[in-house]
Enzyme design. Structure first.
Site, mmCIF file in Angstrom:
data_model
loop_
_atom_site.group_PDB
_atom_site.id
_atom_site.type_symbol
_atom_site.label_atom_id
_atom_site.label_comp_id
_atom_site.label_asym_id
_atom_site.label_seq_id
_atom_site.Cartn_x
_atom_site.Cartn_y
_atom_site.Cartn_z
ATOM 1 C CB SER A 155 3.835 1.615 4.622
ATOM 2 O OG SER A 155 3.565 0.746 5.473
ATOM 3 C CG ASP A 376 -1.721 -4.882 3.106
ATOM 4 O OD1 ASP A 376 -1.888 -4.757 4.269
ATOM 5 O OD2 ASP A 376 -0.994 -4.012 2.475
ATOM 6 C CG HIS A 379 -0.701 -1.029 3.966
ATOM 7 N ND1 HIS A 379 0.111 -2.105 4.118
ATOM 8 C CD2 HIS A 379 0.311 -0.237 4.188
ATOM 9 C CE1 HIS A 379 1.294 -1.803 4.411
ATOM 10 N NE2 HIS A 379 1.379 -0.664 4.653
#
Ligand SMILES: *[C@@H]1O[C@H](CO)[C@@H](O)[C@H](O)[C@H]1NC(C)=O
Ligand SMILES: *[C@@H]1O[C@H](CO)[C@@H](O)[C@H](O)[C@H]1NC(C)=O
Ligand SMILES: *[C@@H]1O[C@H](CO)[C@@H](O)[C@H](O)[C@H]1NC(C)=O
Ligand SMILES: *[C@@H]1O[C@H](CO)[C@@H](O)[C@H](O)[C@H]1NC(C)=O
Length: 404
Positions: A155, A376, A379
């Site tokens: 991802s 997160d 990312h």
């Protein structure tokens, strides 16, 4: 170790395509609210498994073993464009406006999720030894015209893919009255380990999940003949499923009772390298490998309360950076022994500075944040750090006269 994040893609939807033509984009704007003709992929996050030189690229590439170092270098003349610093550029604006791009997953859309600060959008990457060109979407489109580009990996590569698609879209928006057809496709193919996830029945007949270190992940037929492939793998190797290495790694019919993750990672990279050398025609296809993207969890890991919210400035003191990861040392060693010339996007250190660039709590909207937060810190917000990876990719492709 670091970081896996609470992010996953539906397995059924690991293959996404964006086919770009100016006509479609033009159509898109005429049809104002309807995004469907241009792109189709899921933007919802399923309840998750929290898994996390100067050679022309199209010329025949015969490399002598003479200089291993230069083989894994980026060949931007003599300057290492990955060695540099982040500088404040008050005048600059992101390649696309925050909140403007329909292709960004909500989980990366910090603006939409209410991130209030914006200094992180005004940092520019400045290599120590040279200048890099500003990303020019129209030129990039020309380079990609008639070509197929594929991002293959986890991802974080999806993060990079969305960044590129948004940057290109933005340039087309500006030029919407130029009736010229840039026909290219830019895909993301989910393959978080690059090798194949598998199932194995043990003696008691129990089906266990394993990872076939000797087998390339099965979607390769979809991209082996693309014009540009950008691979990555990294974060999933630190997942709890793998990190004890017990009864998880498999080669042929053999399931290792115990194998160190570092050894498994090297075996997988060798499988990947062998596959590339045997199946990718390097006269046609330029292969990139994007390096490990740094995470910044404080006070815990991705799944144990680690956080990075409130960070609005990058690290400036180099002594606070992490050592170069063992995964990337392993990668460099594998790349140096390959027949195919792979361009290594060595972004680890540049990302390590950017503790301010992650979605943190802004991976979700305010209402979703009410039910407890997994932050997160792996990312990146978009616009944000991956835009610079694409700027560097652009710089390398332009310098190599990619379309020439
Ligand atoms: C775009 O390129 C693809 C593959 O190169 C080709 O099959 C297709 O016909 C092209 N479309 C247009 C509109 O030129
Ligand atoms: C590799 O690609 C080049 C350029 O497209 C082509 O001329 C050549 O025949 C290809 N080689 C093989 C073995 O397919
Ligand atoms: C950088 O950090 C180190 C260790 O934390 C410290 O000793 C040093 O003074 C710092 N340097 C600067 C310029 O702040
Ligand atoms: C990649 O960057 C790191 C610094 O982060 C450096 O130590 C390493 O040698 C670089 N690798 C290559 C192949 O340039």
């Amino acid at each position: 170790m670091d970081s896996l994040k609470n992010f996953s893609e539906s397995r059924a939807h690991y293959y996404f395509t964006i086919l770009f033509t100016l006509i479609l984009i033009f159509f898109f704007f005429s049809a104002s609210n309807d995004t469907s003709p241009v792109v189709s992929y899921t933007t919802s996050l399923p309840p998750s498994h929290p898994h996390p030189n100067n050679l022309s690229p199209f010329s025949s590439q015969v490399l002598s073993g003479a200089s291993l170092a230069s083989k894994v270098h980026n060949n931007f003349d003599s300057c290492d464009i990955f060695d540099g610093q982040w500088v404040v550029d008050e005048g600059s604006s992101p390649v696309y406006e925050p909140g403007s791009c329909p292709f960004i997953d909500d989980a990366f859309n910090c603006f939409k999720n209410g991130r209030p600060d914006s200094d992180y959008l005004r940092l520019k990457w400045k290599p120590h030894g040279c200048e890099i060109p500003r990303f020019d979407g129209v030129k990039m489109m020309k380079m990609l015209s008639g070509k197929r580009m594929v991002f293959v990996g986890d991802s974080l590569n999806r993060n990079m893919w969305e960044s590129l698609v948004c940057a290109l879209r933005e340039s087309l928006v500006d030029k919407k009255n130029v009736f010229e057809d840039f026909n290219c496709s830019i895909d993301f193919i989910r393959s978080p380990f690059l090798v194949q996830e598998w199932k194995f029945s043990d003696k008691a007949g129990t089906r266990r999940e394993t990872l076939r270190l000797d087998m390339m992940e099965g979607s390769y037929n979809k991209y082996h003949d693309a014009d540009i492939i950008v691979f990555n793998t990294g974060h999933w190797w630190t997942h709890q499923k793998t990190f004890k290495g017990k009864y998880y790694f498999q080669e042929g019919n053999h399931v290792y009772s115990k194998l160190e993750v570092a050894d498994a990672y090297k075996k997988a990279l060798k499988t990947w390298a062998k596959w590339v050398d045997a199946n990718v025609n390097s006269s046609r296809t330029q292969v990139f490998f994007r390096g490990y993207s740094a995470s910044h969890f404080k006070g815990g890991q991705w799944n144990s309360g680690g956080s990075c919210d409130g960070e609005t400035k990058p690290i400036t003191n180099e002594t606070q950076l992490s050592p170069y990861p063992w995964m990337m040392r392993a990668l460099e060693s594998v790349l140096s022994k390959m027949k195919t010339r792979v361009v290594y996007l060595n972004i680890t250190k540049m990302t390590d500075y950017r503790k301010d660039g992650h979605p943190s709590i802004f991976r979700q909207s305010a209402s979703e944040r009410m039910n407890g937060i997994i932050q997160d810190c792996s990312h990146w917000c978009l616009p944000g750090v991956p835009d610079t990876w694409n700027q560097l990719l652009y710089a390398i492709l332009s310098r190599k006269k990619f379309n020439g």
